[in-house]
Write a protein that holds these residues in place. Structure first.
Motif, PDB file in Angstrom:
ATOM      1  N   ASP A  98      44.980  24.895  54.816  1.00 13.73           N
ATOM      2  CA  ASP A  98      44.520  23.544  54.607  1.00 13.73           C
ATOM      3  C   ASP A  98      43.441  23.704  53.046  1.00 13.73           C
ATOM      4  N   LYS A  99      42.694  24.884  53.363  1.00 16.41           N
ATOM      5  CA  LYS A  99      41.760  25.086  52.366  1.00 16.41           C
ATOM      6  C   LYS A  99      42.544  25.581  51.120  1.00 16.41           C
ATOM      7  N   ILE A 100      43.615  26.386  51.088  1.00 18.69           N
ATOM      8  CA  ILE A 100      44.425  26.631  50.158  1.00 18.69           C
ATOM      9  C   ILE A 100      44.989  25.355  49.286  1.00 18.69           C
ATOM     10  N   THR A 101      45.458  24.629  50.301  1.00 18.25           N
ATOM     11  CA  THR A 101      45.914  23.306  49.612  1.00 18.25           C
ATOM     12  C   THR A 101      45.090  22.424  48.911  1.00 18.25           C
ATOM     13  N   GLU A 102      43.981  22.565  49.490  1.00 15.91           N
ATOM     14  CA  GLU A 102      42.871  21.708  48.829  1.00 15.91           C
ATOM     15  C   GLU A 102      42.398  22.035  47.518  1.00 15.91           C
ATOM     16  N   LYS A 103      42.142  23.481  47.559  1.00 21.19           N
ATOM     17  CA  LYS A 103      41.820  24.076  46.348  1.00 21.19           C
ATOM     18  C   LYS A 103      42.903  24.036  45.195  1.00 21.19           C
ATOM     19  N   GLN A 104      44.168  24.076  45.528  1.00 18.20           N
ATOM     20  CA  GLN A 104      45.423  23.826  44.497  1.00 18.20           C
ATOM     21  C   GLN A 104      45.244  22.316  44.139  1.00 18.20           C
ATOM     22  N   GLN A 105      44.903  21.513  44.944  1.00 15.57           N
ATOM     23  CA  GLN A 105      44.784  20.146  44.481  1.00 15.57           C
ATOM     24  C   GLN A 105      43.649  19.703  43.654  1.00 15.57           C
ATOM     25  N   LYS A 106      42.623  20.438  44.033  1.00 17.66           N
ATOM     26  CA  LYS A 106      41.366  20.157  42.876  1.00 17.66           C
ATOM     27  C   LYS A 106      41.745  20.879  41.536  1.00 17.66           C
ATOM     28  N   ASP A 107      42.209  21.872  41.713  1.00 13.94           N
ATOM     29  CA  ASP A 107      42.440  22.759  40.273  1.00 13.94           C
ATOM     30  C   ASP A 107      43.531  21.770  39.446  1.00 13.94           C
ATOM     31  N   LEU A 108      44.570  21.071  40.186  1.00 12.13           N
ATOM     32  CA  LEU A 108      45.390  20.484  39.409  1.00 12.13           C
ATOM     33  C   LEU A 108      44.818  19.065  39.001  1.00 12.13           C
ATOM     34  N   ASP A 109      43.492  18.596  39.698  1.00  7.93           N
ATOM     35  CA  ASP A 109      43.070  17.335  39.309  1.00  7.93           C
ATOM     36  C   ASP A 109      42.312  17.805  38.063  1.00  7.93           C
ATOM     37  N   TYR A 110      41.434  18.710  38.260  1.00 10.07           N
ATOM     38  CA  TYR A 110      40.903  19.339  37.186  1.00 10.07           C
ATOM     39  C   TYR A 110      41.559  19.495  35.993  1.00 10.07           C
ATOM     40  N   LYS A 112      44.215  17.834  35.033  1.00  4.65           N
ATOM     41  CA  LYS A 112      44.505  16.424  34.661  1.00  4.65           C
ATOM     42  C   LYS A 112      43.447  16.001  33.947  1.00  4.65           C
ATOM     43  N   ARG A 113      42.355  16.003  34.375  1.00  2.00           N
ATOM     44  CA  ARG A 113      41.173  15.428  34.009  1.00  2.00           C
ATOM     45  C   ARG A 113      40.727  15.877  32.668  1.00  2.00           C
ATOM     46  N   LEU A 114      40.858  17.220  32.569  1.00  2.00           N
ATOM     47  CA  LEU A 114      40.941  17.775  31.222  1.00  2.00           C
ATOM     48  C   LEU A 114      41.627  17.459  30.263  1.00  2.00           C
ATOM     49  N   GLU A 115      42.935  17.221  30.448  1.00  2.00           N
ATOM     50  CA  GLU A 115      43.776  16.658  29.504  1.00  2.00           C
ATOM     51  C   GLU A 115      43.366  15.361  29.138  1.00  2.00           C
ATOM     52  N   GLU A 116      43.201  14.423  30.091  1.00  2.00           N
ATOM     53  CA  GLU A 116      42.914  13.207  29.655  1.00  2.00           C
ATOM     54  C   GLU A 116      41.634  12.980  28.789  1.00  2.00           C
ATOM     55  N   ASN A 117      40.601  14.027  29.251  1.00  2.00           N
ATOM     56  CA  ASN A 117      39.394  13.845  28.268  1.00  2.00           C
ATOM     57  C   ASN A 117      39.800  14.399  26.926  1.00  2.00           C
ATOM     58  N   LYS A 118      40.602  15.254  26.697  1.00  2.00           N
ATOM     59  CA  LYS A 118      41.154  16.074  25.643  1.00  2.00           C
ATOM     60  C   LYS A 118      41.761  14.668  24.685  1.00  2.00           C
ATOM     61  N   LYS A 119      42.645  14.092  25.345  1.00  2.00           N
ATOM     62  CA  LYS A 119      43.457  12.974  24.737  1.00  2.00           C
ATOM     63  C   LYS A 119      42.614  12.019  24.131  1.00  2.00           C
ATOM     64  N   ALA A 120      41.407  11.516  25.136  1.00  2.00           N
ATOM     65  CA  ALA A 120      40.581  10.488  24.914  1.00  2.00           C
ATOM     66  C   ALA A 120      39.863  10.844  23.665  1.00  2.00           C
ATOM     67  N   ALA A 121      39.405  12.001  23.562  1.00  2.00           N
ATOM     68  CA  ALA A 121      38.593  12.580  22.400  1.00  2.00           C
ATOM     69  C   ALA A 121      39.344  12.412  21.067  1.00  2.00           C
ATOM     70  N   LEU A 122      40.662  12.855  21.166  1.00  2.00           N
ATOM     71  CA  LEU A 122      41.381  12.716  19.889  1.00  2.00           C
ATOM     72  C   LEU A 122      41.921  11.403  19.529  1.00  2.00           C
ATOM     73  N   GLU A 123      41.783  10.596  20.567  1.00  2.00           N
ATOM     74  CA  GLU A 123      42.087   9.114  20.015  1.00  2.00           C
ATOM     75  C   GLU A 123      40.662   8.502  19.543  1.00  2.00           C
ATOM     76  N   ARG A 124      39.537   8.957  20.038  1.00  2.00           N
ATOM     77  CA  ARG A 124      38.563   8.550  19.453  1.00  2.00           C
ATOM     78  C   ARG A 124      38.344   9.035  17.932  1.00  2.00           C
ATOM     79  N   THR A 125      38.372  10.400  17.783  1.00  2.00           N
ATOM     80  CA  THR A 125      38.444  11.030  16.559  1.00  2.00           C
ATOM     81  C   THR A 125      39.571  10.313  15.618  1.00  2.00           C
ATOM     82  N   GLU A 126      40.690  10.038  15.910  1.00  2.00           N
ATOM     83  CA  GLU A 126      41.501   9.404  15.177  1.00  2.00           C
ATOM     84  C   GLU A 126      40.998   7.945  14.604  1.00  2.00           C
TER      85      GLU A 126
END
Length: 187
Positions: A98-110, A112-126
């Motif tokens: 269960d802990k391994i699964t939770e850790k993997q899910q948190k890594d995936l969420d992180y 995903k959030r990193l990609e969303e932030n990068k995309k939003a920053a690029l949009e603001r810059t553009e």
């Protein structure tokens, strides 16, 4: 005999290590300082760097269970302890998974959030880049209109080379005094 003991006790001749006073550290900072001092006494000697501790892994569940037992009636008094031990080990294994699964899910969420932030920053810059370019074009159009008005009134007096120089100077001034990308106090 006294002369012979004096010869052996001379510092530097015996070849033995000098006795270091025993210092007991009172806090972690002092302990770290003592370790660093010990390492720096002989800088040529390689410093010991311990390996990372291995992550605990539960034992894999058995492929085939021969004697299936439970905590039901009919089992001997000694069997309950065996059952309890097996049950505890299985719970540990499930918690680990269960802990391994939770850790993997948190890594995936992180990620995903990193990609969303990068995309939003690029949009603001553009968006800001388009705004700056639009502002620059407006200034150039206003300058051309102003120069066009002046050239109509003073057409025979000015030459092309002087108007080109004025345009370059105006562009340099624009670059230096670019409009701010944000305004304080507004949303």
């Amino acid at each position: 005999m006294a002369a012979s003991t004096q010869k052996n006790n001379k510092p530097g001749k015996s070849g033995a290590k000098e006795a270091q006073p025993l210092i007991i550290p009172k806090n972690p900072a002092e302990e770290q300082r003592l370790r660093l001092e010990r390492l720096m006494r002989n800088p040529e000697k390689p410093a010991p760097i311990p390996d990372r501790p291995k992550e605990w892994n539960p034992r894999a569940p058995p492929e085939f269970v021969r004697d299936v037992m439970g905590s039901s009636a009919g089992a001997g008094s000694g069997e309950f302890h065996v059952y309890r031990h097996l049950r505890r080990r299985e719970y540990q294994r499930q918690d680990f998974l269960d802990k391994i699964t939770e850790k993997q899910q948190k890594d995936l969420d992180y990620l995903k959030r990193l990609e969303e932030n990068k995309k939003a920053a690029l949009e603001r810059t553009e968006k800001r880049r388009r705004k700056r370019e639009k502002l620059k074009q407006k200034k150039q159009m206003a300058k051309k209109a102003k120069l066009g008005d002046q050239s109509k009134t003073d057409a025979p007096e000015k030459t092309e080379s002087s108007s080109d120089e004025e345009e370059e100077e105006a562009e340099e001034k624009e670059d230096d005094a670019e409009a701010p990308s944000f305004i304080m106090g507004r949303k």
